[in-house]
Design an enzyme around this catalytic site. Structure first.
Site, PDB file in Angstrom:
ATOM      1  N   CYS A  33      -6.277 -36.067  -7.154  1.00  0.00           N
ATOM      2  CA  CYS A  33      -6.113 -35.071  -8.219  1.00  0.00           C
ATOM      3  C   CYS A  33      -7.416 -34.303  -8.430  1.00  0.00           C
ATOM      4  O   CYS A  33      -8.462 -34.905  -8.692  1.00  0.00           O
ATOM      5  CB  CYS A  33      -5.690 -35.745  -9.520  1.00  0.00           C
ATOM      6  SG  CYS A  33      -5.445 -34.554 -10.864  1.00  0.00           S
ATOM      7  N   LYS A  63      -3.541 -42.007  -2.219  1.00  0.00           N
ATOM      8  CA  LYS A  63      -3.384 -40.581  -1.909  1.00  0.00           C
ATOM      9  C   LYS A  63      -4.748 -39.917  -2.069  1.00  0.00           C
ATOM     10  O   LYS A  63      -5.376 -40.027  -3.120  1.00  0.00           O
ATOM     11  CB  LYS A  63      -2.355 -39.928  -2.831  1.00  0.00           C
ATOM     12  CG  LYS A  63      -2.001 -38.494  -2.404  1.00  0.00           C
ATOM     13  CD  LYS A  63      -0.742 -38.000  -3.102  1.00  0.00           C
ATOM     14  CE  LYS A  63      -0.224 -36.725  -2.463  1.00  0.00           C
ATOM     15  NZ  LYS A  63      -1.011 -35.538  -2.785  1.00  0.00           N
ATOM     16  N   GLY A  65       5.824 -31.633  -1.853  1.00  0.00           N
ATOM     17  CA  GLY A  65       5.621 -31.462  -3.282  1.00  0.00           C
ATOM     18  C   GLY A  65       6.168 -30.162  -3.786  1.00  0.00           C
ATOM     19  O   GLY A  65       7.351 -30.030  -4.088  1.00  0.00           O
ATOM     20  N   ARG A  66       5.300 -29.132  -3.849  1.00  0.00           N
ATOM     21  CA  ARG A  66       5.665 -27.869  -4.490  1.00  0.00           C
ATOM     22  C   ARG A  66       6.883 -27.191  -3.858  1.00  0.00           C
ATOM     23  O   ARG A  66       7.640 -26.508  -4.547  1.00  0.00           O
ATOM     24  CB  ARG A  66       4.461 -26.918  -4.474  1.00  0.00           C
ATOM     25  CG  ARG A  66       3.368 -27.332  -5.464  1.00  0.00           C
ATOM     26  CD  ARG A  66       2.167 -26.402  -5.417  1.00  0.00           C
ATOM     27  NE  ARG A  66       1.459 -26.481  -4.143  1.00  0.00           N
ATOM     28  CZ  ARG A  66       0.511 -25.632  -3.760  1.00  0.00           C
ATOM     29  NH1 ARG A  66       0.190 -24.619  -4.556  1.00  0.00           N
ATOM     30  NH2 ARG A  66      -0.101 -25.775  -2.607  1.00  0.00           N
ATOM     31  N   ALA A 103       2.684 -33.903 -11.639  1.00  0.00           N
ATOM     32  CA  ALA A 103       2.695 -34.012 -13.102  1.00  0.00           C
ATOM     33  C   ALA A 103       3.589 -32.944 -13.705  1.00  0.00           C
ATOM     34  O   ALA A 103       3.498 -31.766 -13.360  1.00  0.00           O
ATOM     35  CB  ALA A 103       1.274 -33.884 -13.650  1.00  0.00           C
ATOM     36  N   GLY A 121       0.863 -31.231   2.001  1.00  0.00           N
ATOM     37  CA  GLY A 121       0.218 -29.941   1.801  1.00  0.00           C
ATOM     38  C   GLY A 121       0.952 -28.808   2.480  1.00  0.00           C
ATOM     39  O   GLY A 121       0.959 -28.725   3.713  1.00  0.00           O
TER      40      GLY A 121
END
Length: 306
Positions: free
Chosen positions: A98, A138, A220-221, A15, A198
């Site tokens: 989430c 997910k 992701g991050r 997001a 992750g």
């Protein structure tokens, strides 16, 4: 649609970050599958302009997956029927991972990990009404405890085509180490493809593949401030500073084009990540934060990353 035999790399939905401009950048640099930001099924059904704009994709995005969240069956069904009308969407992913409180309060996201019958029912409904090439989910390792094998089997029984697993419980949020042993256990429990997620980065990607036996990785991050990470993982090469500057300026232009006036302020969070590790990064951030002019900001970015 997704060739899992080739060990594809997915961009995780995040997001506020994985909008169309960011996805277009990673698609240019080796991401095989891109996923939209999480979209509320309620917002989609009530067709807010902002939500419909979030569905837009770059022409390079193939396959392109849209992720929805929610738990109200009637609303979920309507959301799926709306997505069916968009031919450029290749698959629907259901967010059951989430951990944010406002999502859990709506009995959505990782809240559904506490009620596997409800989770299966939601997934079966999406599968029943979707005309897309894939239905996926997910999840996390569990809600407040690890019971990922049980959850993964429930998802498989509901008929999903593949499953993505973030290697933490919802209670952990993003703290503590990712538990790749649990991902390995989940892989052993199911026959459908599994995407591991992750804390995956350039340094550990190969080891995660080997240890978990996952069919794909989702990043992701680690891609924020480093969207070329997909290229680096695939090629074992680092990207030159000159190319990084080109990518950052391309991303900036794409943000301005897509978000118009808001693009400049929205891009500042990306610049904070892009500038990490550079000399005089703190003063650059101060200067860019003060700027609300496109031309001035472009020059600041160009000069700093040169």
């Amino acid at each position: 649609m997704i060739d899992f035999s080739q060990k594809p790399l997915f961009l995780a939905p995040m997001a506020g970050f994985t909008d169309l401009p960011f996805r277009s950048v990673v698609k240019n640099f080796g991401a095989d599958v891109t996923v939209s930001e999480m979209i509320s099924s309620n917002a989609l059904v009530y067709e807010s302009k902002k939500t419909l704009k979030m569905l837009e994709k770059d022409e390079l995005e193939k396959p392109y997956i849209v992720q929805i969240a929610g738990s109200n069956k009637e609303v979920l069904k309507k959301a799926v029927l709306i997505l069916n009308d968009f031919d450029f969407i290749d698959g629907i992913d259901f967010n059951c991972g989430c951990p944010v409180k406002k999502v859990i309060k709506q009995n959505a996201g990782s809240s559904l990990l506490r009620d596997l019958d409800e989770l299966k029912s939601c997934l079966a409904l999406i599968k029943q009404y979707s005309k897309k090439q894939s239905t996926s989910v997910k999840i996390r390792l569990g809600f407040d405890r690890e019971n990922v094998q049980e959850i993964a089997k429930a998802c498989e029984q509901a008929g999903v085509d593949y499953i993505s697993i973030h290697a933490r419980t919802a209670k952990q949020m993003y703290s503590g180490k990712a538990d790749y042993d649990a991902i390995k256990k989940a892989k052993q429990a199911i026959k459908i493809p599994l995407v591991a997620n992750g804390d995956i980065n350039v340094e550990n990607a190969d080891e995660v593949f080997k240890h978990t036996k996952a069919d794909a990785l989702m990043i992701g991050r680690a891609s924020v401030g480093r969207p070329w990470i997909f290229y680096e993982i695939k090629n074992g090469k680092t990207v030159s500073k000159e190319l990084k500057k080109e990518i950052i300026l391309f991303h900036f232009e794409a943000m301005m084009k897509h978000h118009s006036k808001l693009g400049l302020s929205m891009f500042k969070k990306h610049l904070h990540e892009y500038s990490k590790g550079y000399e005089n990064a703190a003063s650059f951030r101060q200067n860019i934060n003060k700027s609300d002019d496109y031309n001035e900001s472009f020059k600041l970015i160009e000069d700093f990353f040169s």
